[in-house]
Design a protein around this motif. Structure first.
Motif, PDB file in Angstrom:
ATOM      1  N   MET A 159      20.995   0.573  -5.426  1.00  0.00           N
ATOM      2  CA  MET A 159      19.855   0.394  -6.320  1.00  0.00           C
ATOM      3  C   MET A 159      19.323   1.743  -6.792  1.00  0.00           C
ATOM      4  N   ASP A 160      19.029   1.824  -8.068  1.00  0.00           N
ATOM      5  CA  ASP A 160      18.448   3.037  -8.637  1.00  0.00           C
ATOM      6  C   ASP A 160      16.990   3.130  -8.185  1.00  0.00           C
ATOM      7  N   PRO A 161      16.605   4.214  -7.490  1.00  0.00           N
ATOM      8  CA  PRO A 161      15.212   4.328  -7.041  1.00  0.00           C
ATOM      9  C   PRO A 161      14.202   4.170  -8.172  1.00  0.00           C
ATOM     10  N   ALA A 162      14.557   4.669  -9.367  1.00  0.00           N
ATOM     11  CA  ALA A 162      13.623   4.547 -10.496  1.00  0.00           C
ATOM     12  C   ALA A 162      13.377   3.085 -10.842  1.00  0.00           C
ATOM     13  N   GLN A 166       9.874   1.134 -10.425  1.00  0.00           N
ATOM     14  CA  GLN A 166       9.286   0.445 -11.579  1.00  0.00           C
ATOM     15  C   GLN A 166       8.971  -1.009 -11.242  1.00  0.00           C
ATOM     16  N   LEU A 167       9.863  -1.638 -10.474  1.00  0.00           N
ATOM     17  CA  LEU A 167       9.628  -3.014 -10.051  1.00  0.00           C
ATOM     18  C   LEU A 167       8.383  -3.118  -9.178  1.00  0.00           C
ATOM     19  N   ILE A 168       8.245  -2.200  -8.230  1.00  0.00           N
ATOM     20  CA  ILE A 168       7.058  -2.188  -7.368  1.00  0.00           C
ATOM     21  C   ILE A 168       5.804  -1.945  -8.202  1.00  0.00           C
ATOM     22  N   GLN A 169       5.908  -1.015  -9.154  1.00  0.00           N
ATOM     23  CA  GLN A 169       4.769  -0.713 -10.011  1.00  0.00           C
ATOM     24  C   GLN A 169       4.314  -1.945 -10.782  1.00  0.00           C
ATOM     25  N   ARG A 170       5.297  -2.674 -11.350  1.00  0.00           N
ATOM     26  CA  ARG A 170       4.946  -3.846 -12.153  1.00  0.00           C
ATOM     27  C   ARG A 170       4.496  -5.016 -11.294  1.00  0.00           C
ATOM     28  N   PRO A 300      -2.531   9.522  -4.710  1.00  0.00           N
ATOM     29  CA  PRO A 300      -1.817   8.746  -3.684  1.00  0.00           C
ATOM     30  C   PRO A 300      -1.296   7.400  -4.202  1.00  0.00           C
ATOM     31  N   LEU A 301      -2.110   6.726  -5.020  1.00  0.00           N
ATOM     32  CA  LEU A 301      -1.668   5.424  -5.513  1.00  0.00           C
ATOM     33  C   LEU A 301      -0.596   5.579  -6.590  1.00  0.00           C
ATOM     34  N   GLN A 302      -0.676   6.643  -7.391  1.00  0.00           N
ATOM     35  CA  GLN A 302       0.364   6.891  -8.382  1.00  0.00           C
ATOM     36  C   GLN A 302       1.709   7.162  -7.708  1.00  0.00           C
ATOM     37  N   ALA A 303       1.651   7.801  -6.558  1.00  0.00           N
ATOM     38  CA  ALA A 303       2.894   8.096  -5.818  1.00  0.00           C
ATOM     39  C   ALA A 303       3.294   6.964  -4.891  1.00  0.00           C
ATOM     40  N   ALA A 304       2.478   5.904  -4.837  1.00  0.00           N
ATOM     41  CA  ALA A 304       2.743   4.816  -3.893  1.00  0.00           C
ATOM     42  C   ALA A 304       4.090   4.134  -4.112  1.00  0.00           C
ATOM     43  N   PRO A 305       4.520   3.811  -5.371  1.00  0.00           N
ATOM     44  CA  PRO A 305       5.821   3.142  -5.539  1.00  0.00           C
ATOM     45  C   PRO A 305       6.976   3.932  -4.935  1.00  0.00           C
ATOM     46  N   ALA A 306       7.011   5.251  -5.204  1.00  0.00           N
ATOM     47  CA  ALA A 306       8.096   6.067  -4.654  1.00  0.00           C
ATOM     48  C   ALA A 306       8.031   6.121  -3.137  1.00  0.00           C
ATOM     49  N   THR A 307       6.821   6.314  -2.625  1.00  0.00           N
ATOM     50  CA  THR A 307       6.652   6.375  -1.165  1.00  0.00           C
ATOM     51  C   THR A 307       7.018   5.047  -0.518  1.00  0.00           C
TER      52      THR A 307
END
Length: 427
Positions: A159-162, A166-170, A300-307
């Motif tokens: 799976m592409d991390p991006a 993006q899925l987590i973000q949405r 912190p919340l902006q970086a939350a999907p990646a984390t």
């Protein structure tokens, strides 16, 4: 134009050597028949010998030569023009390559990819019974667990991390940002009050107040000292500070020990009013929305999907690759359990069989023509000359036996015909 797939160079070289050897043998046998025939004619015409056996040998050789030549022509005409002569209906494979591909695809579609035939074979195979008997074996369940873990780890790694971020973000953050937070929180708080779920909070606040009061003597004395007139005697300050502290401790102890204390009632009224204001007070709802935007815009919340994805993917892969992990253990246990249920429950087996045959029929009905079409399209993309050469390389050795049989059977047939004619009509 596409090149057809073939064996490795070593296998191809071995096939070419074998084909040349068989061609040489078939041609040599044809040459032997020709030499025998010419020798017999020489003996008859030049030497004047007319022994009966010569006629039999000549007839057999002549028929063998004719049969061998006819079959040489037939076999050669499949792949090329005999002796380079563009005789009609020769080089059939080269000229009719596309038609052969279509015919092959139609034949396979009608006789092998037929939905009725495939579903019947699948049903006869008894997949549910075999699957049940296989799954109940612990070592096989372990294999299922290992393969499931390997597949899961590979899927997560692929799976592409991006895309995952993006899925987590949405799915989480963007969706959480859509509605107003105030009314839902207020309704939730209102329901908690109705269910009595806020009482532990009231109790914790009361106990917390008392614990803080017990440890606040120095703070109380300090505050009193700061606010007493500078001319007041020291003992008065100490008495006042001690009195205030003891009263504070007594009051918080009473709040902590009395469920119906007025302070507790005040806390309950505050919580109830907060639940109401969160739903209906425009000012408070607007303030909550401001807090929401500040929170969503925070680093912190902006970086939350990646984390979140990094931690989640790492945990999944570790669990999938660890034979002793809860995930792998549960998969193995489920495999054994499901296999036992499938073995002992005839209705479950029938249901699974129905689903398998249904899926097979669906695939056959919808995709068999496409699979068959791949054959014709693939053959159509082949280079005609190379396809002819490669096909001859694959089947030519066996076709040389046709030439051998033509020579031998022709000789025997010629001998029989000549013998019958001699018996019936004499020399």
């Amino acid at each position: 134009m596409a090149v057809m797939s073939m064996p490795s160079p070593i296998d191809e070289q071995e096939r070419r050597v074998a084909l040349k050897r068989h061609k040489f043998f078939a041609t040599a046998l044809l040459g032997v028949a020709a030499v025998i025939f010419l020798t017999c004619r020489y003996v008859e015409s030049t030497l004047g010998l007319d022994d009966a056996w010569i006629g039999y040998v000549r007839a057999a050789a002549e028929a063998g030569m004719i049969g061998g030549l006819a079959d040489w022509f037939a076999v050669t005409a499949l792949f090329k023009h005999p002796m380079g002569l563009k005789i009609p209906h020769t080089a059939i494979v080269k000229r009719k390559k596309d038609q052969v591909g279509v015919a092959m695809s139609e034949f396979i579609s009608e006789n092998f990819l037929n939905a009725e035939l495939i579903t019947q074979k699948v049903r006869e195979f008894g997949i549910p019974e075999k699957l049940a008997n296989w799954l109940v074996e612990p070592e096989n369940a372990t294999k299922v667990s290992a393969e499931t873990g390997r597949l899961t780890a590979n899927v997560v790694r692929a799976m592409d991390p991006a895309d995952a971020e993006q899925l987590i973000q949405r799915a989480l953050i963007d969706r959480a940002a859509e509605p107003e937070w105030g009314p839902p929180i207020g309704r939730l708080l209102e329901q908690l009050i109705a269910d009595g779920k806020t009482e532990p909070l009231v109790e914790e606040v009361a106990q917390w107040m008392h614990r803080k009061a017990l440890g606040a003597e120095a703070l109380v004395v300090e505050v009193i000292d700061e606010r007493m007139p500078t001319w007041a005697p020291r003992f008065v300050q100490d008495l006042v500070g001690d009195k205030v502290y003891r009263e504070l401790v007594s009051w918080t102890a009473s709040v902590a020990a009395t469920p119906d204390h007025e302070a507790r009632k005040a806390i309950r009224r505050f919580i109830k009013q907060l639940a109401d204001d969160l739903q209906y007070d425009k000012v408070l709802k607007g303030r909550v929305e401001e807090w929401k935007q500040d929170l969503l815009g925070s680093e912190p919340l902006q970086a939350a999907p990646a984390t979140l994805w990094a931690a989640t993917s790492k945990g999944i892969i570790a669990a999938a690759e660890d034979p002793d992990s809860l995930l792998r253990t549960k998969v193995a246990d489920l495999a054994v359990t499901w296999g036992g249920n499938l073995r002992d429950d005839s209705e479950l087996r029938d249901s699974l069989d129905h689903r398998i045959t249904g899926a097979t029929r669906f695939l056959a009905d919808n995709y068999a023509p496409a699979v068959a079409e791949i054959i014709s399209e693939t053959v159509e993309r082949w280079d005609a000359d190379e396809a002819s050469d490669k096909i001859e390389l694959m089947v030519g050795k066996d076709l040389q036996y046709i030439r051998l049989n033509g020579t031998i059977v022709g000789a025997l047939a010629g001998l029989v015909i000549y013998t019958v004619s001699q018996v019936l009509f004499g020399s």
